[in-house]
Design an enzyme around this catalytic site. Structure first.
Site, PDB file in Angstrom:
ATOM      1  N   ALA A 613      18.913 -12.706  33.051  1.00 22.08           N
ATOM      2  CA  ALA A 613      17.497 -12.759  32.628  1.00 22.08           C
ATOM      3  C   ALA A 613      16.884 -14.115  32.965  1.00 22.08           C
ATOM      4  CB  ALA A 613      17.374 -12.427  31.148  1.00 22.08           C
ATOM      5  N   LEU A 615      18.037 -17.097  32.400  1.00 19.75           N
ATOM      6  CA  LEU A 615      18.953 -18.231  32.640  1.00 19.75           C
ATOM      7  C   LEU A 615      18.930 -18.609  34.118  1.00 19.75           C
ATOM      8  CD1 LEU A 615      22.074 -17.083  30.545  1.00 19.75           C
ATOM      9  CD2 LEU A 615      20.277 -18.677  29.870  1.00 19.75           C
ATOM     10  N   GLY A 666      17.378  -0.127  19.792  1.00 20.78           N
ATOM     11  CA  GLY A 666      16.829  -0.413  21.126  1.00 20.78           C
ATOM     12  C   GLY A 666      17.543  -1.552  21.838  1.00 20.78           C
ATOM     13  N   ASP A 680      25.825  -1.695  35.834  1.00 18.80           N
ATOM     14  CA  ASP A 680      24.811  -2.741  35.842  1.00 18.80           C
ATOM     15  C   ASP A 680      25.466  -4.121  36.045  1.00 18.80           C
ATOM     16  OD1 ASP A 680      22.053  -3.624  35.177  1.00 18.80           O
ATOM     17  OD2 ASP A 680      23.104  -4.614  33.523  1.00 18.80           O
ATOM     18  N   LYS A 684      25.191  -6.869  39.285  1.00  9.30           N
ATOM     19  CA  LYS A 684      24.954  -8.318  39.174  1.00  9.30           C
ATOM     20  C   LYS A 684      26.056  -9.087  39.896  1.00  9.30           C
ATOM     21  CE  LYS A 684      22.436  -7.805  34.866  1.00  9.30           C
ATOM     22  NZ  LYS A 684      22.498  -7.769  33.421  1.00  9.30           N
ATOM     23  N   GLY A 800      16.656  -8.994  26.940  1.00  7.05           N
ATOM     24  CA  GLY A 800      15.438  -8.918  26.147  1.00  7.05           C
ATOM     25  C   GLY A 800      14.242  -9.218  27.020  1.00  7.05           C
TER      26      GLY A 800
END
Ligand code: ADP
Ligand code: ASP
Ligand code: MG
Length: 824
Positions: A613, A615, A666, A680, A684, A800
């Site tokens: 995200a 970072l 969620g 996923d 990455k 997030g």
């Protein structure tokens, strides 16, 4: 001794306070000789001309004379000691009586020769120079010699077709007798006035003090000519008509010349010539804001800045159209026409001829329209009587609108945008001309439309801060968070970094919202409802408008369909920023082609948010690689969801329960198997491996899926329910790890040398960095040649919408700084 010229216009010398301000500026300049060229007090030259006009038509002048006297009395009383003001006013009365004598003569002869006009209108500059030099001499902070120079004693000019021409030799000789080579101090010089070769007073034309300044700059070999005025510099449009105009940092002499020629009153067009000949930079600066750097006018500026530097407009123009079959193929028609106009001393502002040669159309100042008609009728009397020329149309109340910029040369689409903008604003274009230098495009329009035209054209060429046109695809959780973050920052970015980030398009799979200017960031959600059906082609065409220097698309979807388009967009010059992993972890050929397209098209492709995200994982890795470090191993926890699940899974509750709870909050994808499958994470891992130079495919990554084989096809609720059947094996694994003082973590591990890349559940001692993370933390560990004993670790929240959006935002700012570095 070095000289610097400072010219103060009438707007800077409006009253006593203004004179003090000017004295402050003059006295706080660096310690060099200063030539201070002054205009008349604001409005005085106009008043002197009104005196002349009234006298000719025998209208009263007493009130005007009273006004004149009162303005100066107030100024000198406030500014000077009684003795100095007495000296000034005594001379002033003598001048007024001279003026009166001339005016009486004009009254009698009911006309004014240009000599009488020159004589009367030039007094304003004399008065200013006397007041300012007296003021400087009395100021306690002035330790300089102050010399008051009457330019009529120095400057010799003769009339040329384009205005007065300086006779340099006698002028230089005169100057040497008045300002010695040893002079050290401030010379206050009258602007605007000069003398002709017969020794009689003349002027350099309206607004001519700018020209005076540059002439004196050349004579004195000045290092700079500063033109101080009431605006902070040359602006992208006349601020009185285009309120959003901004100061241009730098322009070339030719651009300034074009802007001035087409009505930007801030500088007189002839000012450039002496400065160009001597390579003297001209600096336009604001008297009311002396710390502002203003606009620098020099020979060469960075052409890759805005295509267009400014817009300007002149009113009071008449358009003459000469039409007739008799002109077709007849050589010399234009020559005869313009020859006749030259003989009549009419200056033609713009010419446009259809290639059929059926008509010639040109623009002249409105007050010469009558004369022009007569001259042309006379020159083409024969053709008119024989019907070869049918018409001489004169349309008054027109204006010339021009866009100016060296950068437009050779760039297609500028004219297109110019005329389309006028067209969509419903402004009728009567004639068009483009200089062969491609430095300006000008159009004749109705004068009453001028302000509107200036504003729409100015806006459409975004003559403001560095503008980046942004299109966002996928306004879901991440996209919305990004827009919210932008909304809070755009103002600051504009003020601090001169960045104008304009969201001009938002598109979901169904709908799109396009705005020519910008979409209000706090209102896009409701506006989106009124949007149109999504059309990706139209969307991208809109984002990349030809008049905007920079376009970027931010893809916040997770769609392959969108990622498949990146190559096309990058090739056509659109930068791409994305957290979407599809392109980077898809087939290697596509990935490689994107890299090479972005390289050859000089477009940027930024994807920091694809891993960790917000970072700074990708950027750090790039830096390591680019600085020549060798990457040996990359490992870590790359999934915020899996991080969370195993941080919470402490054996007190079954794993399936934790998954169900995370799903209901969620914290997982809608289908938690997207996280649990490990795919996923594998994507990455591929992205990082490729960043290091491995041409790894997704299929080569070993993936340990946490989705039991029999539940792969189940519906989500069924999956969530039946996951508990598989709790045992994980519970056992957890238990044995615990007994060995270890924890379970779902990690990726990339051995770069062996190309061995896998993502799996693994045990780590409790004191291992991977063990001590919390919540949705991601952690990435780089073992490199430089960081071998003690690896480089990046750790922090890795999931997030907010942190992902922050990563994209950082990419956007990185893009802007790359664009600034390129200066394009
Ligand atoms: P001065 O008295 O200092 O010579 P002018 O009134 O002649 O000042 O010129 C300054 C004015 O020029 C500004 O107040 C502004 O309204 C006008 N102007 C027109 N076009 C421009 C432009 N492109 N940039 C800046 N000022 C402009
Ligand atoms: N005072 C003159 C004018 O108003 C010259 C100048 O200001 O530049 O035209
Ligand atoms: Mg001026």
């Amino acid at each position: 001794m070095n000289w610097t010229v400072h010219k103060f216009g009438g707007t800077s010398l409006a009253d006593a306070e203004c004179f003090q301000r000017v004295a402050d500026i003059v006295l706080t300049q660096p310690d060099e000789n200063r030539a201070v060229v002054v205009s008349a007090v604001g409005g005085i030259t106009d008043l002197l001309f009104r005196l002349i006009e009234n006298s000719i038509v025998r209208e009263p002048i007493d009130e005007l004379l009273t006004e004149l006297r009162e303005r100066y009395e107030v100024i000198v009383r406030e500014l000077l000691f009684p003795e100095e003001s007495g000296v000034f006013l005594e001379q002033f009365e003598i001048d007024l009586s001279d003026i009166n004598s001339v005016l009486k003569a004009l009254f009698l002869v009911k006309s004014a020769s240009h000599r009488s006009r020159d004589m009367v209108s030039g007094f304003g500059e004399l008065w200013s120079s006397r007041i300012l030099s007296a003021l400087l001499r009395t100021r306690s902070d002035c330790d300089k010699n102050v010399l008051c120079v009457d330019a009529r004693d120095v400057l010799v000019v003769e009339a040329g077709e384009m205005g007065p021409i300086v006779c340099w030799e006698p002028t230089q000789e005169n100057l040497a007798t008045i300002v010695s080579a040893e002079f050290d101090g401030v010379a206050v010089i009258t602007g605007y006035i000069a003398r002709d070769s017969d020794g009689l007073q003349t002027t350099l034309g309206r607004n001519g003090s700018d020209y005076s300044a540059s002439i004196f700059g050349a004579l004195l070999g000045a290092n700079t000519v500063n033109i101080w005025t009431d605006v902070n510099g040359v602006m992208s449009g006349d601020p009185r008509r285009v309120p959003e105009a901004t100061v241009i940092d730098e322009i070339s002499y030719s651009e300034a010349m074009e802007l001035a020629y087409f009505g930007a009153k801030v500088i007189h067009p002839q000012t450039m010539a002496p400065a160009v000949a001597h390579g003297i930079p001209i600096q336009i600066r604001g008297t009311f804001n002396p710390l502002h750097p203003g606009t620098r006018i020099t020979a060469a500026t960075d052409q890759r800045q805005n295509l267009i530097k400014g817009v300007s407009g002149i009113d009071g123009v008449a358009l003459i159209n000469l039409e007739g079959a008799g002109m077709i193929g007849v050589p010399g028609t234009a020559d005869r026409l313009f020859g006749a106009l030259r003989d009549a001393n009419v200056s033609v502002m713009l010419i446009s001829q259809g290639s059929s040669e059926h008509s010639i159309c040109f623009a002249v100042p409105e007050d010469s329209a009558e004369l022009v008609k007569t001259v042309v009728e006379k020159a083409f009397a024969v053709e008119l009587s024989q019907g070869q020329i049918q018409n001489i149309d004169v349309t008054t109340e027109c204006g010339v609108l021009a866009v100016v910029g060296d950068g437009m040369a050779g760039i297609p689409g500028v004219a297109g945008r110019f005329f389309r903008t006028l067209g969509s604003a419903g402004i009728n274009v009567r004639a068009i001309a483009q200089g062969a230098s491609e430095r300006n495009i000008s159009a004749v329009i109705d004068a009453k439309e001028m302000t509107r035209a200036l504003r729409t054209v100015h806006a459409s060429f975004y003559l403001s801060a560095k503008t980046v046109s942004i299109g966002l695809i996928g306004p879901g959780a991440v996209g919305s968070a990004l827009l919210d973050q932008l909304s809070g920052e755009v103002e600051r970015l504009r003020n601090v970094f001169n960045l104008d980030l304009r969201l001009r398009a938002v598109g979901s799979s169904q709908r799109m919202l396009l705005d020519d200017q910008f979409i209000k960031l706090d209102d896009w959600r409701s506006l989106m409802e009124a949007g149109e059906d999504m059309d990706l082609e139209q969307f991208m065409n809109h984002v990349q408008a030809e008049h905007l220097p920079h376009a970027v698309v931010i893809d916040c979807t997770a769609e392959s369909d969108i990622a498949d388009q990146y190559g096309k967009w990058l090739r056509r010059g659109i930068h791409v920023i994305t957290p979407n992993k599809r392109a980077h972890s898809g087939p290697i050929e596509y990935y490689a082609s994107l890299k090479s397209i972005s390289h050859s098209a000089n477009t940027h492709f930024l994807y920091e948010a694809t891993v960790g995200a917000g970072l700074p994982v990708i950027q750090t890795l790039k830096d390591l690689v680019e600085t020549g470090d060798e990457i040996e191993n990359i490992s870590g926890i790359f999934s915020g969801t899996l991080s969370y699940l195993f941080n919470v899974f402490d054996g007190t509750r079954p794993f399936s329960e934790i998954v169900r709870e995370a799903c209901s909050h969620g914290y997982t994808e809608p289908d938690p198997r997207d996280d649990l499958s490990g795919l996923d994470v594998a994507r990455k891992a591929v992205i990082l491996a490729r960043e290091v130079g491995l041409d790894l495919e997704l299929q080569e990554v070993y993936v340990e899926s946490l989705v039991p084989a029999e539940l792969i096809k189940a519906e989500v609720p069924e999956f969530l329910e039946r996951l508990e059947d598989h709790d045992d094996s994980l519970a056992k694994r957890h238990q044995s790890a615990k007994e060995a003082g270890q924890v379970l973590r779902y990690v990726a591990d990339l051995n770069i040398k062996t190309r061995d890349v896998g993502v799996r559940l693994q045990e780590f001692p409790v004191d291992h960095p991977f063990a001590s993370i919390s919540l949705t933390d991601n952690i990435v560990q780089f073992v490199t040649r430089r960081y071998c004993k003690n690896p480089l670790i990046i750790r922090g929240p890795g999931a997030g919408p907010d942190v992902t959006a922050a990563g994209i935002f950082a990419d956007l700012l990185r893009l802007c700084s790359m664009l600034s570095a390129n200066n394009d």
